[in-house]
Design a protein around this motif. Structure first.
Motif, short mmCIF file in Angstrom:
data_model
loop_
_atom_site.label_atom_id
_atom_site.label_comp_id
_atom_site.label_asym_id
_atom_site.label_seq_id
_atom_site.Cartn_x
_atom_site.Cartn_y
_atom_site.Cartn_z
N ILE A 107 0.72 -1.13 0.19
CA ILE A 107 -0.06 0.16 0.14
C ILE A 107 0.85 1.33 0.28
O ILE A 107 0.31 2.37 -0.31
CB ILE A 107 -0.55 -0.36 1.13
N ASP A 127 -2.09 4.26 0.34
CA ASP A 127 -3.15 4.22 -0.28
C ASP A 127 -3.68 3.32 0.37
O ASP A 127 -4.00 1.78 -0.23
CB ASP A 127 -2.88 3.94 -2.21
N SER A 144 -6.45 2.43 -0.84
CA SER A 144 -7.37 1.76 -2.42
C SER A 144 -6.68 0.82 -2.76
O SER A 144 -7.51 -0.06 -2.89
CB SER A 144 -7.70 2.92 -3.35
N ARG A 145 -5.21 0.72 -2.24
CA ARG A 145 -4.78 -0.52 -2.76
C ARG A 145 -4.72 -1.98 -1.34
O ARG A 145 -4.44 -3.19 -2.05
CB ARG A 145 -3.33 -0.61 -2.95
N GLY A 146 -5.20 -1.42 0.09
CA GLY A 146 -5.31 -2.46 0.57
C GLY A 146 -5.61 -1.50 1.92
O GLY A 146 -5.07 -0.37 2.06
N GLU A 147 -4.80 -2.70 3.07
CA GLU A 147 -4.72 -1.69 4.41
C GLU A 147 -3.25 -2.33 5.10
O GLU A 147 -2.69 -2.92 4.74
CB GLU A 147 -6.18 -3.36 5.63
N CYS A 175 -17.97 -2.48 4.73
CA CYS A 175 -16.94 -1.91 5.50
C CYS A 175 -17.26 -2.65 6.90
O CYS A 175 -15.53 -3.14 7.39
CB CYS A 175 -16.87 -0.65 5.29
N ALA A 202 -10.58 0.00 0.29
CA ALA A 202 -10.75 -0.34 -0.41
C ALA A 202 -12.57 -1.27 -1.11
O ALA A 202 -12.79 -1.26 -2.20
CB ALA A 202 -9.47 -1.33 -0.71
N SER A 225 -16.69 4.28 -2.88
CA SER A 225 -15.59 4.84 -2.05
C SER A 225 -16.24 6.12 -1.57
O SER A 225 -15.59 7.58 -1.59
CB SER A 225 -14.79 6.09 -4.23
#
Length: 160
Positions: free
Chosen positions: A49, A61, A63-66, A111, A147, A152
């Motif tokens: 990430i 980032d 949006s790519r993971g945690e 989520c 993600a 979003s």
């Protein structure tokens, strides 16, 4: 031989203070002066990430993971940028915007399913689908919820 202090003079950029850089970062105000942008933190991120952000400086980032808080980025950094692992990794928390499907009365609990600390729980309401309830005291700011959100509608940012 290249004098890095002069190189930084020409490449220094203003960095958004709310950008989530890296966990355990000791001093975010001096980050752009001390980070050499070597990329070792990104290479050693177990969830991939960490990306090159503004000016080539590393940032997270979601949006790519945690972030699993593995401390790998801090362990490989050749600079003195990080606090000890036993400290709090960062003051970042999730927030859910009005674009959330549940807030639009569409059933979605993606989520909450991803939240390991159960900081996001869903509360039944009359005449609506279950609504998200975010417990900021339980939120670690790991970004696992970001993600998976189909609209979003979840952001992780520093507390102001």
């Amino acid at each position: 031989m290249v004098d890095l202090s002069k190189r930084r003079f020409f490449s220094k950029r203003t960095v958004d203070d709310n950008t989530i850089r890296l966990p355990w970062l000791a001093n975010s105000t001096q980050f752009t002066e001390l980070c050499t942008r070597c990329g070792k933190c990104a290479e050693n991120c177990e969830t991939n990430i960490i990306i090159n952000g503004d000016g080539g400086f590393p940032q997270v980032d979601f949006s790519r993971g945690e972030c699993t808080f593995c401390y790998g980025c801090a362990q490989v950094c050749p600079e003195s940028l990080f606090e000890p692992e036993q400290n709090n990794p960062w003051d970042a928390k999730a927030s859910i915007t009005d674009g959330c499907l549940a807030k639009q009365n569409v059933e979605c609990r993606s989520c909450g399913d991803m939240c390991e600390t159960m900081a996001i729980q869903f509360k039944l309401e009359i005449g609506k689908v279950a609504q998200p309830n975010l417990d900021l005291d339980e939120c670690t700011g790991c970004g696992a919820c970001v993600a998976v959100c189909p609209t979003s509608s979840i952001n992780v940012s520093k507390l102001v």
